[in-house]
Each structure stands twice: as C-alpha cells, then as structure tokens.
Design a protein around this motif. Structure first.
Motif, PDB file in Angstrom:
ATOM      1  N   GLU A   1      -6.874  38.016  34.793  1.00  0.00           N
ATOM      2  CA  GLU A   1      -7.307  39.398  35.075  1.00  0.00           C
ATOM      3  C   GLU A   1      -7.000  40.218  33.821  1.00  0.00           C
ATOM      4  O   GLU A   1      -5.897  40.152  33.295  1.00  0.00           O
ATOM      5  CB  GLU A   1      -6.534  39.941  36.306  1.00  0.00           C
ATOM      6  CG  GLU A   1      -6.659  41.422  36.551  1.00  0.00           C
ATOM      7  CD  GLU A   1      -8.098  41.857  36.798  1.00  0.00           C
ATOM      8  OE1 GLU A   1      -8.692  41.420  37.783  1.00  0.00           O
ATOM      9  OE2 GLU A   1      -8.618  42.643  35.970  1.00  0.00           O
ATOM     10  N   ASP A   2      -7.988  40.968  33.345  1.00  0.00           N
ATOM     11  CA  ASP A   2      -7.777  41.707  32.098  1.00  0.00           C
ATOM     12  C   ASP A   2      -7.219  43.103  32.329  1.00  0.00           C
ATOM     13  O   ASP A   2      -6.728  43.726  31.393  1.00  0.00           O
ATOM     14  CB  ASP A   2      -9.075  41.784  31.287  1.00  0.00           C
ATOM     15  CG  ASP A   2     -10.206  42.443  32.056  1.00  0.00           C
ATOM     16  OD1 ASP A   2     -10.336  42.154  33.267  1.00  0.00           O
ATOM     17  OD2 ASP A   2     -10.954  43.238  31.472  1.00  0.00           O
TER      18      ASP A   2
ATOM     19  N   ASP B   1     -10.799  36.624  37.648  1.00  0.00           N
ATOM     20  CA  ASP B   1     -11.667  37.801  37.571  1.00  0.00           C
ATOM     21  C   ASP B   1     -12.928  37.385  36.809  1.00  0.00           C
ATOM     22  O   ASP B   1     -12.863  36.560  35.897  1.00  0.00           O
ATOM     23  CB  ASP B   1     -10.925  38.922  36.830  1.00  0.00           C
ATOM     24  CG  ASP B   1     -11.730  40.207  36.793  1.00  0.00           C
ATOM     25  OD1 ASP B   1     -12.491  40.466  37.751  1.00  0.00           O
ATOM     26  OD2 ASP B   1     -11.599  40.959  35.804  1.00  0.00           O
TER      27      ASP B   1
ATOM     28  N   GLY C   1     -15.244  39.660  35.279  1.00  0.00           N
ATOM     29  CA  GLY C   1     -15.468  40.500  34.103  1.00  0.00           C
ATOM     30  C   GLY C   1     -14.284  40.407  33.161  1.00  0.00           C
ATOM     31  O   GLY C   1     -13.250  41.021  33.400  1.00  0.00           O
TER      32      GLY C   1
ATOM     33  N   LYS D   1     -13.564  43.435  44.755  1.00  0.00           N
ATOM     34  CA  LYS D   1     -12.627  44.529  44.472  1.00  0.00           C
ATOM     35  C   LYS D   1     -13.152  45.819  45.082  1.00  0.00           C
ATOM     36  O   LYS D   1     -14.367  46.040  45.053  1.00  0.00           O
ATOM     37  CB  LYS D   1     -12.490  44.717  42.963  1.00  0.00           C
ATOM     38  CG  LYS D   1     -11.790  43.577  42.258  1.00  0.00           C
ATOM     39  CD  LYS D   1     -11.759  43.889  40.765  1.00  0.00           C
ATOM     40  CE  LYS D   1     -11.054  42.806  39.994  1.00  0.00           C
ATOM     41  NZ  LYS D   1     -11.037  43.067  38.548  1.00  0.00           N
TER      42      LYS D   1
HETATM   43 CA    CA Z   1     -12.152  42.656  34.603  1.00  0.00          CA
END
Ligand code: CA
Length: 220
Positions: free
Chosen positions: A7-8, A51, A53, A101
């Motif tokens: 997850e960024d 995630d 993205g 999300k």
């Molecule tokens: Ca993301």
C-alpha cells in the motif's frame, strides 16, 4: 502466519500494519509495485494484501507477474470504490478476493483468515486438533476445554501448525513464516517456542520428527 502488505498511502499502510500485527501476523511491507513484486517472489507469504494503484508498477501487473511465475499465495486486492472494472481485472489476473476502499479493517481481517484457511483446505474458522481448539477469529486457544494463555509468538507458531495438522513442518519453514524480513531470525528460537508450547498443551501434541521438523499430532 506471514503477510505482505502493499500500500503506497503511508497512513493507511501504518493502520493496516498495526491491525495485522494485532491479529497475530508477521508483516512485511512495500510501498511500490517493484519492491512488492520482488518481495513476493523472494519471500514466502501466507497471504498478500495488494493495493492496485501503486507507483513504479501497478498492482495488477505485480499480480500478473507473480501468477506467471507460478506463485500461488492467496492475494486480496484493494480497489478504488465503485471500480467494478478493477475488480474484474483483478480477479482475472489471479486475485482470490477483493475489498473496495474505504473498508472496515475487521472485514479485511475476516477475508484474510478465510483466504489463509482455504489455502490449506480448511473450511471452519475454529481449528481443532485432538483436545486443542484455536479460534482464528478471537485468537483464543483452549486445551481439553481449559483456556490456554499464549504470547503473540506462541500463538503465531501454533496457528501455523494448526493450519497444517499432521504435516511435518521444518524449522526453516517455521522461521520463514513466523517472522518478517527485518526481524532478527534465529532458528534456535523456534525450538524455544516449541518447548514453551509443549508445556502449555496436552502432552505429545507436538512431535519432533528427527532431522525434518515438527508435526502436530491430532488423534481422531
Ligand atoms: Ca494506492
């Protein structure tokens, strides 16, 4: 059990890490697709939270590369809200489940538990072996009906064995699945934790298989 968290977004990643650790998992983290791909291909994980993205390499490509490399670990993808196309593309790329999300962390934990037990062919969240019962939902353990208090490490070790009843598990496998990468690993500590578990569980529950490892003996 060891989980890779990809997850960024730093705040969400930190929250999820704490929740996963609180649920008894050893957690490795990646904040971009390239590191995630590398970690997933070099370390053994019991499940991955991915995630979609991500910077450097998107989550879908990471997943496709893992599956192309023959990696079969359960993967739960995190998608943007209302993006049904992401869900379809993710599942077609080899994801086992998805969450849109924003989500409640309890739902993520429940889905992860299900993925991990299904990977071992187990349907029920309540694991039993002889007189030992381990409830993966509450983290409670009992032996012959009596509650057994375990430390986080002891619980993680027992949970790993309870997902593999009757199977010989090597010390190396245990070391790899019970600790995150940055943890100071020493395979002797496994022996110490096995010893502690044995004192807390019915006699002869954990058998030593000479030269191979340990086996949880589950009398019918
Ligand atoms: Ca993301």
């Amino acid at each position: 059990m060891r989980v890779l968290l990809v997850e960024d977004e730093p705040t969400l990643r930190a929250q999820l890490r704490l929740s996963l650790q609180g649920a008894g998992y050893a957690v490795d983290e990646a904040d971009n697709g390239r590191d995630a791909q590398h970690l997933g291909q070099t370390e053994p994980f019991d499940a991955v939270v991915l995630d979609l993205g991500l910077p450097q390499l998107d989550g879908l490509s990471v997943l496709q590369r893992w599956r192309a490399a023959g990696l079969a670990m359960p993967v739960l993808i995190l998608t943007a809200r209302d993006s049904w196309t992401d869900k379809v593309a993710g599942i077609d790329a080899g994801a086992d489940d998805y969450l849109a999300k924003p989500f409640h962390v309890e739902e993520l934990l429940a889905r992860l538990r299900a993925l991990i037990r299904r990977a071992q062919g187990i349907a029920s969240p309540l694991l039993r072996c002889g007189g030992i019962a381990l409830d993966t939902r509450s983290g409670r353990v009992s032996a012959d009906g009596q509650a057994v208090a375990l430390t986080a490490h002891e619980y993680r070790l027992l949970a790993y064995l309870m997902h593999r009843p009757g199977r010989v598990v090597s010390r190396t496998e245990l070391t790899e699945h019970l600790y995150a990468q940055d943890f100071d690993r020493d395979s002797n500590t496994i022996e110490v934790f096995i010893g502690r578990l044995r004192r807390k569980l019915p006699a002869a529950s954990i058998e030593t298989v000479r030269g191979l490892g340990y086996r949880l003996d589950c009398p019918a």
